[in-house]
Design a protein around this motif. Structure first.
Motif, PDB file in Angstrom:
ATOM      1  N   THR A   3       1.297  -1.228  -0.105  1.00 51.89           N
ATOM      2  CA  THR A   3       0.168  -0.158  -0.575  1.00 51.89           C
ATOM      3  C   THR A   3       0.899   1.539  -0.683  1.00 51.89           C
ATOM      4  O   THR A   3       1.937   0.742   0.895  1.00 51.89           O
ATOM      5  CB  THR A   3      -0.941   0.041   1.517  1.00 51.89           C
ATOM      6  OG1 THR A   3      -0.266   0.220   2.572  1.00 51.89           O
ATOM      7  CG2 THR A   3      -1.944  -1.110   0.863  1.00 51.89           C
ATOM      8  N   ASP A  12      -5.981  -1.233  -7.513  1.00 53.72           N
ATOM      9  CA  ASP A  12      -6.005  -2.078  -6.343  1.00 53.72           C
ATOM     10  C   ASP A  12      -7.133  -3.756  -7.052  1.00 53.72           C
ATOM     11  O   ASP A  12      -6.212  -4.436  -6.285  1.00 53.72           O
ATOM     12  CB  ASP A  12      -7.458  -1.678  -5.935  1.00 53.72           C
ATOM     13  CG  ASP A  12      -7.104  -0.322  -5.288  1.00 53.72           C
ATOM     14  OD1 ASP A  12      -6.609  -0.130  -4.994  1.00 53.72           O
ATOM     15  OD2 ASP A  12      -8.437   0.324  -4.734  1.00 53.72           O
ATOM     16  N   GLN A  15      -3.014  -5.216  -7.416  1.00 57.94           N
ATOM     17  CA  GLN A  15      -2.751  -5.831  -6.046  1.00 57.94           C
ATOM     18  C   GLN A  15      -3.234  -6.717  -5.515  1.00 57.94           C
ATOM     19  O   GLN A  15      -3.192  -7.681  -5.492  1.00 57.94           O
ATOM     20  CB  GLN A  15      -2.621  -4.491  -5.581  1.00 57.94           C
ATOM     21  CG  GLN A  15      -1.921  -4.639  -4.413  1.00 57.94           C
ATOM     22  CD  GLN A  15      -0.633  -5.367  -3.982  1.00 57.94           C
ATOM     23  OE1 GLN A  15      -0.084  -4.363  -4.939  1.00 57.94           O
ATOM     24  NE2 GLN A  15      -0.619  -6.122  -3.630  1.00 57.94           N
ATOM     25  N   ALA A  16      -4.686  -6.966  -6.160  1.00 56.24           N
ATOM     26  CA  ALA A  16      -5.492  -8.094  -5.605  1.00 56.24           C
ATOM     27  C   ALA A  16      -5.503  -9.302  -6.125  1.00 56.24           C
ATOM     28  O   ALA A  16      -4.583 -10.511  -4.758  1.00 56.24           O
ATOM     29  CB  ALA A  16      -7.297  -7.999  -5.772  1.00 56.24           C
ATOM     30  N   ALA A 148       1.455  -3.023  -9.442  1.00 52.05           N
ATOM     31  CA  ALA A 148       1.265  -3.731  -8.176  1.00 52.05           C
ATOM     32  C   ALA A 148       3.146  -4.848  -7.603  1.00 52.05           C
ATOM     33  O   ALA A 148       3.735  -5.008  -8.507  1.00 52.05           O
ATOM     34  CB  ALA A 148       0.281  -4.785  -8.974  1.00 52.05           C
TER      35      ALA A 148
END
Length: 340
Positions: A3, A12, A15-16, A148
């Protein structure tokens, strides 16, 4: 999960996907941060495996305004000081579901002694921009920008066993040393200062290695440029510093043992008994010797004892022996083209 606050949108979902990366240390599933003893870190193997669902991967990129051709997925390995040790681009694989499956390994490799690389390492994967893009609001555009990241950090319980402090001499320190008759200057790479008895203190708190301005600037330049040429030249000079420090520390340990019982220095087994409780000291003294044909197969304490014994019995032979252990002369052709 990585983060950080950046002026980008839509990352996001990427990154997930990387949060699903599977890490293992010595074959056991691991997440985030693993703590071990220093010897366990030195011998540890860590693996990374990441399988991305192709449809989810493309969808996540689209949310960020990107296509698969805009990015690379890379696997990396960092040493204890954060220095990049390995970087691999991961090719996209065939099949409907798997973009790639990859494994990266620390492999128990020993890093730079002076930077304390033995005390920790990191392993991870990142999605980065593969090329410069047209600048658009809230979208990354510079090649190399990371989008990410998944990362595993492996650390030692007691990082006091890492390498000694390394810093540049300032003008006042140079003047003070010269006033004591100690030769320091542009041709001097190293001065080793002992603040405590080595047999009674963690190595990192007892030793400071001072380097001259030229080497200090080379360290800074390498951090800025990351060029292969600077890397080769710097590693050669840092190896010289490490040899200087090993000789100085072995000589000091021999002097401390002589103050207690001079007869201990006549027998390697007795030296081993004296030093075996000083973990950081043993690790430093044995580091290069264990890489050589003479030290291969020896326990750390025995290898360190051999180095101290040589410092006492034949001090003139210690430096050339250590230089031969790490093949210092082999690096000369790489560094003759430039100066610090």
């Amino acid at each position: 999960m990585a983060t950080t606050i950046r002026p980008f949108r839509g990352l996001d979902a990427l990154q997930a996907l990387l949060d699903r990366a599977e890490f293992s240390v010595n074959g056991k599933p691991s997440l985030g941060r693993v703590t071990m003893t220093p010897d366990e870190v030195r011998d540890a193997s860590a693996d990374l495996r990441l399988a991305l669902d192709r449809a989810a991967y493309r969808s996540a990129l689209a949310v960020a305004g990107l296509s698969p051709d805009d990015v690379d997925v890379i696997a990396f390995r960092l040493g204890g000081s954060g220095r990049l040790l390995e970087l691999n681009r991961v090719e996209s694989g065939s099949g409907d579901r798997s973009v790639f499956v990859s494994a990266a390994r620390n492999g128990g490799q020993v890093g730079d002694l002076l930077h304390g690389e033995e005390s920790s390492f990191s392993l991870g994967a990142s999605i980065v921009l593969a090329k410069d893009l047209e600048r658009k609001r809230f979208r990354p555009f510079l090649k190399g920008t990371w989008l990410a990241e998944a990362r595993l950090d492996v650390r030692a319980h007691d990082e006091a066993v890492a390498g000694p402090q390394l810093r540049q001499l300032n003008d006042e320190e140079v003047a003070a040393l010269r006033a004591k008759g100690i030769r320091v200057g542009s041709a001097t790479l190293t001065y080793v200062d002992f603040t405590q008895r080595l047999l009674a203190a963690p190595l990192v708190s007892a030793v400071t290695i001072y380097v001259n301005e030229g080497l200090g600037l080379a360290l800074k330049r390498h951090e800025e440029t990351k060029s292969d040429e600077d890397e080769r030249r710097l590693r050669f000079h840092m190896s010289r510093v490490a040899v200087d420090a090993t000789v100085a520390i072995a000589t000091k340990v021999a002097e401390e043992i002589a103050e207690i019982d001079p007869e201990d220095l006549d027998d390697v087994a007795r030296i081993r008994t004296v030093i075996q409780g000083s973990e950081g000291l043993v690790r430093f003294l044995s580091h290069y010797f264990m890489k050589s044909e003479w030290g291969r197969g020896l326990e750390r304490e025995s290898a360190a004892a051999e180095v101290v014994h040589l410092a006492h019995r034949a001090p003139a032979d210690l430096r050339p022996m250590l230089e031969q252990c790490i093949g210092l002369g082999e690096h000369l052709p790489d560094v003759l083209g430039g100066k610090l």
